[in-house]
Design an enzyme around this catalytic site. Sequence first.
Site, PDB file in Angstrom:
ATOM      1  N   GLU A 151       5.635 -29.437  21.443  1.00 31.55           N
ATOM      2  CA  GLU A 151       5.519 -29.956  22.923  1.00 31.55           C
ATOM      3  C   GLU A 151       3.985 -29.739  23.139  1.00 31.55           C
ATOM      4  O   GLU A 151       3.328 -28.804  22.721  1.00 31.55           O
ATOM      5  CB  GLU A 151       6.531 -29.199  23.940  1.00 31.55           C
ATOM      6  CG  GLU A 151       6.110 -27.466  23.906  1.00 31.55           C
ATOM      7  CD  GLU A 151       4.963 -27.222  24.730  1.00 31.55           C
ATOM      8  OE1 GLU A 151       4.963 -27.829  25.820  1.00 31.55           O
ATOM      9  OE2 GLU A 151       4.551 -25.981  24.345  1.00 31.55           O
ATOM     10  N   PHE A 152       3.854 -30.767  24.299  1.00 36.58           N
ATOM     11  CA  PHE A 152       2.217 -30.562  24.675  1.00 36.58           C
ATOM     12  C   PHE A 152       2.286 -30.641  26.149  1.00 36.58           C
ATOM     13  O   PHE A 152       1.254 -31.111  26.886  1.00 36.58           O
ATOM     14  CB  PHE A 152       1.662 -32.042  24.179  1.00 36.58           C
ATOM     15  CG  PHE A 152       1.655 -32.129  22.834  1.00 36.58           C
ATOM     16  CD1 PHE A 152       0.654 -31.656  21.856  1.00 36.58           C
ATOM     17  CD2 PHE A 152       2.789 -32.842  22.220  1.00 36.58           C
ATOM     18  CE1 PHE A 152       0.764 -31.824  20.418  1.00 36.58           C
ATOM     19  CE2 PHE A 152       2.681 -33.050  20.702  1.00 36.58           C
ATOM     20  CZ  PHE A 152       1.506 -32.498  19.925  1.00 36.58           C
ATOM     21  N   ASN A 154      -4.676 -28.302  20.851  1.00 34.52           N
ATOM     22  CA  ASN A 154      -5.087 -27.314  21.955  1.00 34.52           C
ATOM     23  C   ASN A 154      -6.468 -26.761  21.501  1.00 34.52           C
ATOM     24  O   ASN A 154      -7.295 -26.464  22.381  1.00 34.52           O
ATOM     25  CB  ASN A 154      -4.103 -26.236  21.683  1.00 34.52           C
ATOM     26  CG  ASN A 154      -2.835 -26.469  22.762  1.00 34.52           C
ATOM     27  OD1 ASN A 154      -3.125 -27.529  23.491  1.00 34.52           O
ATOM     28  ND2 ASN A 154      -1.959 -25.752  22.807  1.00 34.52           N
ATOM     29  N   CYS A 195      -1.500 -20.518  26.237  1.00 38.01           N
ATOM     30  CA  CYS A 195      -1.741 -21.285  24.995  1.00 38.01           C
ATOM     31  C   CYS A 195      -3.228 -21.303  24.397  1.00 38.01           C
ATOM     32  O   CYS A 195      -3.150 -20.909  23.288  1.00 38.01           O
ATOM     33  CB  CYS A 195      -1.404 -22.772  25.272  1.00 38.01           C
ATOM     34  SG  CYS A 195       0.462 -23.090  25.627  1.00 38.01           S
TER      35      CYS A 195
END
Length: 461
Positions: free
Chosen positions: A158-159, A219, A273
């Site tokens: 997931e982003f 990321n 994150c």
Amino acid sequence: MKIIVAGTGYVGLVHAAVCSEYGHEVYAYDIDKTKISAYSTGDPEEIEQYVNEPGLSNIIKETLNKYLFFTSDLESIIEGTDVIFLCLPTPPNLDGSSNLTYYDAAVQDMAKSLAKRKDKRRVVLVDKSTVPIGTARHLENLLLSQKVDNFGVASNPEFLAEGTAVSQARKPDRVVVGCDRVEDFKILRRVYSQFVNHVRIKYIETTPETAEAIKYVANTMLLTYISFWNGVGARIGEKIENINIEDLRRGVTADDRISTWGSYVSNGAGGSCFGKDIRSLIYQLRRVDVDTKLLESSYEVNEYQKIYLIDRAISEAQFRFSDRTVAVLGLAFKKQTNDMRDASSIKVIETLLGKGVKKLRAYDPLANEEASKVFSVKNNILFEKIEYFDSAKEALEGSDALFISTDWEEFRGLSSTIMETVKPPYMIIDGRRMIPDYDDLAEKGYHYLAVGSPVLSPLPE
Ligand code: UDX
């Protein structure tokens, strides 16, 4: 499709809710019974104490007990399942590697239930939360060792960014699916049928390892981009005469290839994150003898950025923090959230306490309560110096300096509140460049130090 979403934190709950909107039969499963009974009420207040995302509780209210079910009993839902999404936490170890203890224990439990299935239809287990490259393969081995029949594994990262998770999950920029076998790709295409042939959404099918790597590269690239602006752009604005950082940013990002997102200089990027993922990728790459200098620098620039404005206040404005009262405005890692994970304010507050401040007067529109848990006196006796207030004005009262750590929009109008509440000499440290009319403040004798600009009106020796 009958779908189980295992783990109902931020990733799992949003995913379960959005899948249920598309008419799948979704079982959100968690071993935490208190959470499950809170979600099962459908009451926004109950839900939001765990996950507070705009639009989320509305979806849950709409689909609850029609398409969306909450349970802590895995055995009762396992029969006939097509897909199991694993949304399990993998917290960092001290060396940056990911701790898979919780993940492994949860998968072992699941494997035992799957091995007992009467219905032997194909089931695909999908890693949705960020896990080290190779975890889908590790998952496959765990299931094989428990003699589970007819299963496939996949990676489908997931982003989602906090605060916009629901709208992004409804309309993602891409869906990445990593599988080994055609039949598993087909099953996931049925889950995501609304996205497969979409004109704007990229539906990318690849190997499990590539899918896992896409998340880490994305990321760490985003953090590196932020670090570039903080470590290069902001420094140019601060150290070279007659540079306007806003114009610099606008001029550079006018190029379609260069994003405006990430070009806003700050006192560092926080959140659950970025720091965790970059440290994990460094760890993973070192193990295969890759030079990780670039990633290490991005991480270090970001960490230093969280405290360097305090260093600048001392070296460039000769401000002494010892025995002073400092107002800290903004505690959450970014605006529109109460999330304190890896927030820059934590480093700011710890550093200020280390410099011997007398009192810290803190205010955040949403995060005061979360912050008080992070800054519990059980963790550090010095945290008793922090007092929380319900407005910026109250936090400013009686302070000698101010530190803006989060980009809450309400701070843009702060200059009049400052002038009404505190008199010069006064030190304003702006970690988010929130005050547009800083010239006025400087003219009136306030000392203004912002990321990306030289200090204005330094204190006399
Ligand atoms: C991020 C990624 O955007 C998302 O794709 C990923 O899945 C999880 O991590 P999130 O943690 O919600 O999402 O935060 P994001 O909005 O990306 O901001 C991260 C940090 O960078 C915040 O502290 C933010 O204030 C800071 N930031 C962002 C800047 O300092 N400057 C910018 O220009 C943009």
